[in-house]
Design a protein around this motif. Structure first.
Motif, PDB file in Angstrom:
ATOM      1  N   GLN A 142      51.234  39.031  41.767  1.00 54.70           N
ATOM      2  CA  GLN A 142      51.263  38.957  40.222  1.00 54.70           C
ATOM      3  C   GLN A 142      51.369  37.248  39.737  1.00 54.70           C
ATOM      4  O   GLN A 142      50.677  37.115  38.931  1.00 54.70           O
ATOM      5  CB  GLN A 142      52.355  39.712  39.588  1.00 54.70           C
ATOM      6  CG  GLN A 142      52.453  39.789  37.926  1.00 54.70           C
ATOM      7  CD  GLN A 142      53.409  40.375  37.390  1.00 54.70           C
ATOM      8  OE1 GLN A 142      54.343  40.770  38.179  1.00 54.70           O
ATOM      9  NE2 GLN A 142      53.583  40.489  36.129  1.00 54.70           N
ATOM     10  N   ALA A 202      41.118  39.706  44.443  1.00 53.02           N
ATOM     11  CA  ALA A 202      40.378  40.640  43.547  1.00 53.02           C
ATOM     12  C   ALA A 202      39.138  39.795  43.036  1.00 53.02           C
ATOM     13  O   ALA A 202      39.032  38.652  42.907  1.00 53.02           O
ATOM     14  CB  ALA A 202      41.381  40.960  42.453  1.00 53.02           C
ATOM     15  N   THR A 243      36.451  47.810  37.631  1.00 54.69           N
ATOM     16  CA  THR A 243      37.321  47.639  36.445  1.00 54.69           C
ATOM     17  C   THR A 243      36.691  47.016  35.123  1.00 54.69           C
ATOM     18  O   THR A 243      35.734  46.206  35.329  1.00 54.69           O
ATOM     19  CB  THR A 243      38.714  47.108  36.618  1.00 54.69           C
ATOM     20  OG1 THR A 243      38.556  45.660  36.866  1.00 54.69           O
ATOM     21  CG2 THR A 243      39.183  47.747  37.806  1.00 54.69           C
ATOM     22  N   GLU A 259      37.075  51.614  34.962  1.00 54.19           N
ATOM     23  CA  GLU A 259      38.339  51.900  35.208  1.00 54.19           C
ATOM     24  C   GLU A 259      39.356  50.712  34.535  1.00 54.19           C
ATOM     25  O   GLU A 259      38.782  49.604  34.217  1.00 54.19           O
ATOM     26  CB  GLU A 259      38.493  51.859  36.771  1.00 54.19           C
ATOM     27  CG  GLU A 259      37.551  52.909  37.421  1.00 54.19           C
ATOM     28  CD  GLU A 259      37.641  52.649  38.875  1.00 54.19           C
ATOM     29  OE1 GLU A 259      38.613  51.812  39.550  1.00 54.19           O
ATOM     30  OE2 GLU A 259      36.941  53.155  39.424  1.00 54.19           O
ATOM     31  N   ASN A 290      42.104  47.880  34.217  1.00 51.54           N
ATOM     32  CA  ASN A 290      42.319  46.409  34.898  1.00 51.54           C
ATOM     33  C   ASN A 290      43.304  46.658  36.017  1.00 51.54           C
ATOM     34  O   ASN A 290      44.357  47.177  35.862  1.00 51.54           O
ATOM     35  CB  ASN A 290      42.459  45.473  33.892  1.00 51.54           C
ATOM     36  CG  ASN A 290      41.268  45.121  33.189  1.00 51.54           C
ATOM     37  OD1 ASN A 290      40.142  45.252  33.431  1.00 51.54           O
ATOM     38  ND2 ASN A 290      41.548  44.659  31.937  1.00 51.54           N
ATOM     39  N   THR A 291      43.168  45.998  36.980  1.00 49.86           N
ATOM     40  CA  THR A 291      44.229  45.573  37.965  1.00 49.86           C
ATOM     41  C   THR A 291      44.717  44.189  38.077  1.00 49.86           C
ATOM     42  O   THR A 291      45.698  43.902  38.583  1.00 49.86           O
ATOM     43  CB  THR A 291      43.756  46.110  39.639  1.00 49.86           C
ATOM     44  OG1 THR A 291      42.373  45.294  39.795  1.00 49.86           O
ATOM     45  CG2 THR A 291      43.400  47.429  39.561  1.00 49.86           C
ATOM     46  N   SER A 292      43.962  43.350  37.410  1.00 51.01           N
ATOM     47  CA  SER A 292      44.206  41.949  37.309  1.00 51.01           C
ATOM     48  C   SER A 292      44.251  41.378  35.744  1.00 51.01           C
ATOM     49  O   SER A 292      43.499  42.138  34.882  1.00 51.01           O
ATOM     50  CB  SER A 292      43.195  41.045  38.249  1.00 51.01           C
ATOM     51  OG  SER A 292      43.247  39.601  37.682  1.00 51.01           O
TER      52      SER A 292
END
Length: 405
Positions: free
Chosen positions: A155, A196, A238, A281, A283-285
């Motif tokens: 993160q 990512a 995403t 989808e 977000n993952t970032s």
């Protein structure tokens, strides 16, 4: 021509001065740049504006200088409207050089606070409010580096990459290309730790933008943007990944147009990605580019047509896009700048002026320092009818710095 008009500033003056210092003739410069001697003479005399990125890059390459050497206006840094940004640059430079290892007694913001602040900073950057944005950047970057040193968590790297991308983008927009490249490399390094697609695409996008400012670097700009897009295409799922991947293809379209190639394949791919956003989808970032979407693709289509010197196509596309649909003030300003450039190319100076005034209203800090705007305004001051030059055009010429106040 009035005395004031004799004192105006345009890129051709710098071309002539640098050419004279190099000791080369107009014909030699023309041959090196792939232009006619007559065209070079008109650029140098102010009879024709240098309103094409391709021409500007060709002249810079032929003279052995950077774009900044031809377009930079030192008085920009003294403008009260943007002084806050320029005053923040030395501290930003120190933070980048030291990777945030500086004397700083402030308590660092948490990663969640920093992630939220990046969204505020992004909005300011997209709206071209650089005066407010500038003082925020060094503390944000310092805190991002702090979290990476403290935790090495994914993160933390993700936030650092997003902050570094924003810093690089703002520095590039204000003409600090070398320092912007340093920030872009930091964004790329952080993206490699995250792994990512979105941060990787964002870092490649800003690198491509910076490379586009360097004579001779167009192949590298295209390889960076399109090459990265091809590598990550299979992993794009995403919303943030679609946004940043789509922006790579938009950047590829401009590079292709500047190189004289067909931008349509990149524009078509970007349009296809924009259609995917509604069902993407989560977000993952934190890395994303919320300006991407169908309206922005349409705007870049206009910009690509302008780069290919197709003003009729620009003006045909313009009514199909409402400026209200564009996501921020910077994009709205660009919409009107493209229209202004197209009208000027067709010698419809009154409509060009109207469009440039609307662009300035949307993003004054940005538009007043754009070299294409300065070139067009200066050209109109030298060639338009007196009823234009003594009214709104003359006032705009003072605000963009092509004639003395």
């Amino acid at each position: 021509m009035s005395d004031d008009q004799h004192e105006d500033r345009y890129i051709g003056q710098r071309v002539r001065a640098i050419r004279a210092r190099r000791g080369i003739s107009q014909q030699v410069l023309a041959d090196r740049a792939g232009l006619s001697r007559g065209a070079v003479a008109k650029y140098e005399n102010g009879e024709r504006p240098i309103d094409s990125r391709r021409t500007l890059l060709a002249l810079a390459s032929a003279l052995g200088v950077t774009l900044g050497d031809l377009t930079d206006h030192e008085q920009d840094k003294l403008d009260p409207a943007t002084a806050g940004f320029h005053a923040a640059v030395p501290e930003l430079e120190t933070v980048l050089w030291s990777r945030g290892n500086i004397t700083d007694t402030r308590p660092a913001q948490s990663l969640d606070e920093l992630a939220a602040l990046t969204r505020t900073a992004t909005k300011l950057r997209h709206d071209c409010d650089y005066a407010t944005l500038g003082p925020m950047l060094a503390p944000m970057l310092t805190d991002a580096y702090h979290h990476v040193r403290e935790t090495e968590a994914e993160q933390a790297w993700d936030v650092l990459g997003t902050v570094a991308y924003g810093v690089a983008s703002a520095l590039r927009a204000r003409g600090y290309y070398a320092l912007a490249w340093t920030a872009a490399q930091e964004a790329e390094s952080a993206a490699s730790h995250v792994g990512a697609a979105a941060p990787i695409a964002a870092a490649a996008f800003i690198q491509g933008q910076i490379l586009l400012s360097r004579p001779g670097a167009l192949p590298a700009a295209l390889a960076t943007t399109v090459g990265t897009a091809e590598k990550i295409a299979a992993d794009v799922r995403t919303g943030g990944e679609i946004e940043t991947y789509g922006m790579l293809h938009l950047q590829g379209s401009i590079v292709a147009a500047t190189m004289g190639s067909d931008p349509e394949p990149h524009l078509a791919e970007a349009a296809e990605q924009a259609d995917r956003l509604a069902e993407a989808e989560p977000n993952t970032s934190v890395a994303r580019n919320e300006s991407f979407g169908p309206a922005n693709v349409a705007l870049w289509r206009m910009s690509a047509a302008m780069e290919r010197r197709e003003p009729g196509q620009v003006l045909a596309l313009a009514p199909t896009l409402s400026p209200v649909a564009l996501p921020n003030e910077g994009r709205r300003a660009q919409y009107f700048v493209e229209i202004g450039k197209a009208h000027a190319m067709q010698r419809n100076y009154r409509e060009s002026l109207y469009a440039l005034l609307r662009a300035e209203h949307a993003a004054p800090q940005h538009v007043r320092t754009m070299s294409p705007v300065r070139e067009l305004v200066g050209h109109m001051m030298r060639t338009a009818r007196r009823d234009l030059t003594t009214g709104d055009l003359g006032k705009l010429a003072q605000r963009v710095g092509v004639v003395p106040v």
